[in-house]
Design a protein around this motif. Structure first.
Motif, mmCIF file in Angstrom:
data_model
loop_
_atom_site.group_PDB
_atom_site.id
_atom_site.type_symbol
_atom_site.label_atom_id
_atom_site.label_comp_id
_atom_site.label_asym_id
_atom_site.label_seq_id
_atom_site.Cartn_x
_atom_site.Cartn_y
_atom_site.Cartn_z
ATOM 1 N N MET A 1 57.475 53.634 38.848
ATOM 2 C CA MET A 1 56.728 52.793 40.023
ATOM 3 C C MET A 1 58.061 51.742 40.272
ATOM 4 S SD MET A 1 53.354 50.146 39.700
ATOM 5 C CE MET A 1 51.719 51.428 40.461
ATOM 6 N N ASN A 2 57.915 51.769 41.389
ATOM 7 C CA ASN A 2 58.802 51.219 42.825
ATOM 8 C C ASN A 2 58.214 49.705 42.662
ATOM 9 O OD1 ASN A 2 60.667 49.664 44.451
ATOM 10 N ND2 ASN A 2 59.844 50.473 46.866
ATOM 11 N N ILE A 3 59.685 48.917 42.104
ATOM 12 C CA ILE A 3 59.087 47.614 41.774
ATOM 13 C C ILE A 3 58.985 46.805 42.886
ATOM 14 C CG2 ILE A 3 60.944 45.442 41.967
ATOM 15 C CD1 ILE A 3 61.852 46.166 39.515
ATOM 16 N N LEU A 4 59.074 46.422 43.999
ATOM 17 C CA LEU A 4 57.970 45.991 45.132
ATOM 18 C C LEU A 4 56.702 46.344 44.995
ATOM 19 C CD1 LEU A 4 60.676 46.570 49.131
ATOM 20 C CD2 LEU A 4 60.536 44.683 46.577
ATOM 21 N N SER A 5 56.157 47.818 45.173
ATOM 22 C CA SER A 5 54.433 48.085 44.915
ATOM 23 C C SER A 5 54.101 47.066 42.949
ATOM 24 C CB SER A 5 54.838 49.173 44.833
ATOM 25 O OG SER A 5 55.280 49.738 43.724
ATOM 26 N N GLU A 6 54.777 47.075 42.438
ATOM 27 C CA GLU A 6 54.947 46.545 41.074
ATOM 28 C C GLU A 6 54.451 45.070 41.129
ATOM 29 O OE1 GLU A 6 54.218 45.963 37.462
ATOM 30 O OE2 GLU A 6 53.739 47.904 38.287
ATOM 31 N N VAL A 7 55.923 44.608 42.367
ATOM 32 C CA VAL A 7 55.133 43.069 42.494
ATOM 33 C C VAL A 7 54.235 42.315 43.109
ATOM 34 C CG1 VAL A 7 56.298 40.733 43.443
ATOM 35 C CG2 VAL A 7 57.519 42.218 42.232
ATOM 36 N N LYS A 8 54.040 43.750 44.510
ATOM 37 C CA LYS A 8 52.892 43.196 45.279
ATOM 38 C C LYS A 8 51.633 43.415 44.080
ATOM 39 C CE LYS A 8 51.172 45.377 49.147
ATOM 40 N NZ LYS A 8 50.657 45.905 50.322
ATOM 41 N N SER A 9 51.349 44.895 43.816
ATOM 42 C CA SER A 9 50.200 44.466 42.659
ATOM 43 C C SER A 9 50.198 43.069 41.891
ATOM 44 C CB SER A 9 50.260 45.534 41.879
ATOM 45 O OG SER A 9 51.087 46.317 40.797
ATOM 46 N N ARG A 10 51.046 42.952 41.699
ATOM 47 C CA ARG A 10 50.554 41.534 40.009
ATOM 48 C C ARG A 10 50.650 40.912 41.407
ATOM 49 N NH1 ARG A 10 52.731 42.155 35.279
ATOM 50 N NH2 ARG A 10 52.639 40.051 35.048
ATOM 51 N N ALA A 11 51.048 40.721 42.358
ATOM 52 C CA ALA A 11 50.535 39.739 43.190
ATOM 53 C C ALA A 11 48.863 39.027 43.789
ATOM 54 C CB ALA A 11 51.482 39.120 44.262
ATOM 55 N N LEU A 12 48.885 40.435 43.317
ATOM 56 C CA LEU A 12 47.389 41.181 44.166
ATOM 57 C C LEU A 12 46.339 41.018 43.400
ATOM 58 C CD1 LEU A 12 47.721 43.294 47.395
ATOM 59 C CD2 LEU A 12 47.226 40.744 47.976
ATOM 60 N N ALA A 13 46.754 40.869 41.772
ATOM 61 C CA ALA A 13 45.953 41.231 40.521
ATOM 62 C C ALA A 13 44.973 39.324 40.414
ATOM 63 C CB ALA A 13 46.484 41.531 39.395
ATOM 64 N N PRO A 14 44.134 39.319 39.828
ATOM 65 C CA PRO A 14 43.477 37.785 39.624
ATOM 66 C C PRO A 14 44.639 37.101 38.504
ATOM 67 C CG PRO A 14 41.960 39.877 38.166
ATOM 68 C CD PRO A 14 43.202 40.267 39.199
ATOM 69 N N THR A 15 44.329 35.862 38.528
ATOM 70 C CA THR A 15 45.117 34.786 37.664
ATOM 71 C C THR A 15 44.308 34.369 36.651
ATOM 72 O OG1 THR A 15 46.944 35.071 39.523
ATOM 73 C CG2 THR A 15 46.819 33.375 38.112
ATOM 74 N N PRO A 16 45.081 33.948 35.376
ATOM 75 C CA PRO A 16 43.841 33.511 34.351
ATOM 76 C C PRO A 16 43.555 31.465 34.769
ATOM 77 C CG PRO A 16 45.662 34.104 33.409
ATOM 78 C CD PRO A 16 46.184 34.684 34.710
ATOM 79 N N PRO A 17 42.516 31.621 34.096
ATOM 80 C CA PRO A 17 41.686 29.973 34.710
ATOM 81 C C PRO A 17 43.854 29.280 34.328
ATOM 82 C CG PRO A 17 40.643 30.842 33.558
ATOM 83 C CD PRO A 17 42.199 32.095 33.434
ATOM 84 N N PHE A 18 44.151 28.875 33.410
ATOM 85 C CA PHE A 18 45.206 28.267 32.713
ATOM 86 C C PHE A 18 46.188 28.416 33.863
ATOM 87 C CE2 PHE A 18 49.011 27.199 30.627
ATOM 88 C CZ PHE A 18 48.798 26.039 30.519
ATOM 89 N N PHE A 19 47.052 29.455 34.228
ATOM 90 C CA PHE A 19 47.814 29.598 35.187
ATOM 91 C C PHE A 19 47.853 28.784 36.803
ATOM 92 C CE2 PHE A 19 49.193 32.155 32.319
ATOM 93 C CZ PHE A 19 50.925 32.095 31.881
ATOM 94 N N GLN A 20 46.136 29.456 36.853
ATOM 95 C CA GLN A 20 45.541 28.985 38.311
ATOM 96 C C GLN A 20 45.198 27.167 38.658
ATOM 97 O OE1 GLN A 20 42.187 30.074 38.462
ATOM 98 N NE2 GLN A 20 42.154 31.818 39.184
ATOM 99 N N PHE A 21 45.442 26.407 37.143
ATOM 100 C CA PHE A 21 46.017 25.200 37.555
ATOM 101 C C PHE A 21 47.371 24.875 37.511
ATOM 102 C CE2 PHE A 21 46.684 21.874 34.665
ATOM 103 C CZ PHE A 21 46.026 19.824 35.266
ATOM 104 N N LEU A 22 47.387 25.523 37.145
ATOM 105 C CA LEU A 22 49.196 25.381 37.018
ATOM 106 C C LEU A 22 49.770 25.692 38.170
ATOM 107 C CD1 LEU A 22 50.915 27.325 33.250
ATOM 108 C CD2 LEU A 22 50.711 24.309 34.195
ATOM 109 N N LYS A 23 49.485 26.796 39.173
ATOM 110 C CA LYS A 23 49.949 27.331 40.261
ATOM 111 C C LYS A 23 49.556 25.692 40.887
ATOM 112 C CE LYS A 23 47.509 30.010 41.899
ATOM 113 N NZ LYS A 23 47.328 31.566 42.809
ATOM 114 N N LYS A 24 48.151 25.155 40.711
ATOM 115 C CA LYS A 24 48.054 24.061 42.110
ATOM 116 C C LYS A 24 49.007 22.784 41.476
ATOM 117 C CE LYS A 24 43.412 25.048 41.677
ATOM 118 N NZ LYS A 24 41.701 24.507 41.617
ATOM 119 N N ALA A 25 48.672 22.793 39.775
ATOM 120 C CA ALA A 25 50.174 21.393 39.139
ATOM 121 C C ALA A 25 51.434 21.604 40.057
ATOM 122 C CB ALA A 25 50.131 20.991 37.966
ATOM 123 N N GLY A 26 52.082 22.497 40.604
ATOM 124 C CA GLY A 26 53.133 22.940 40.976
ATOM 125 C C GLY A 26 53.146 23.166 42.923
ATOM 126 N N LEU A 27 52.120 23.319 43.083
ATOM 127 C CA LEU A 27 51.966 23.048 44.720
ATOM 128 C C LEU A 27 51.684 21.587 44.724
ATOM 129 C CD1 LEU A 27 48.824 25.118 45.496
ATOM 130 C CD2 LEU A 27 51.528 25.770 46.090
#
Length: 83
Positions: A1-27
C-alpha cells in the motif's frame, strides 16, 4: 500500500476518546503560543521563545493524535458498510 494512502486512511479513521481529548489540549497549547507571538506591544524575548516551543509541541501533539486509530470503531464502520 502506498504510504500517502495509508496516512490518508489513518487520518480519516475514528480517533479514540483519550486522543480526542489530547488533540483538543494540543490545539489549546498551540493557540496560546500563537496568541503570545501575535500579541501587540512588547513581549519579553524569553516568552516569545517559549511561545514558539508551545506552538511546535501543540502541533506535534495534534498530528500524532489525529493519526491514532480506534480499531474497534473502524472495524464496526467497515462491517456496517459491507452489510
Amino acid at each position: 500500500m502506498n504510504i500517502l494512502s495509508e496516512v490518508k486512511s489513518r487520518a480519516l479513521a475514528p480517533t479514540p476518546p483519550f486522543f480526542q481529548f489530547l488533540k483538543k489540549a494540543g490545539l489549546l497549547i498551540a493557540a496560546i503560543g500563537t496568541a503570545v507571538l501575535t500579541a501587540p506591544g512588547l513581549v519579553p524575548e524569553i516568552l516569545q521563545e517559549y511561545a514558539g516551543y508551545a506552538i511546535t509541541a501543540g502541533t506535534i501533539l495534534v498530528s500524532i493524535c489525529q493519526l491514532t486509530v480506534d480499531e474497534q470503531k473502524l472495524e464496526e464502520r467497515l462491517l456496517d458498510s459491507v452489510q
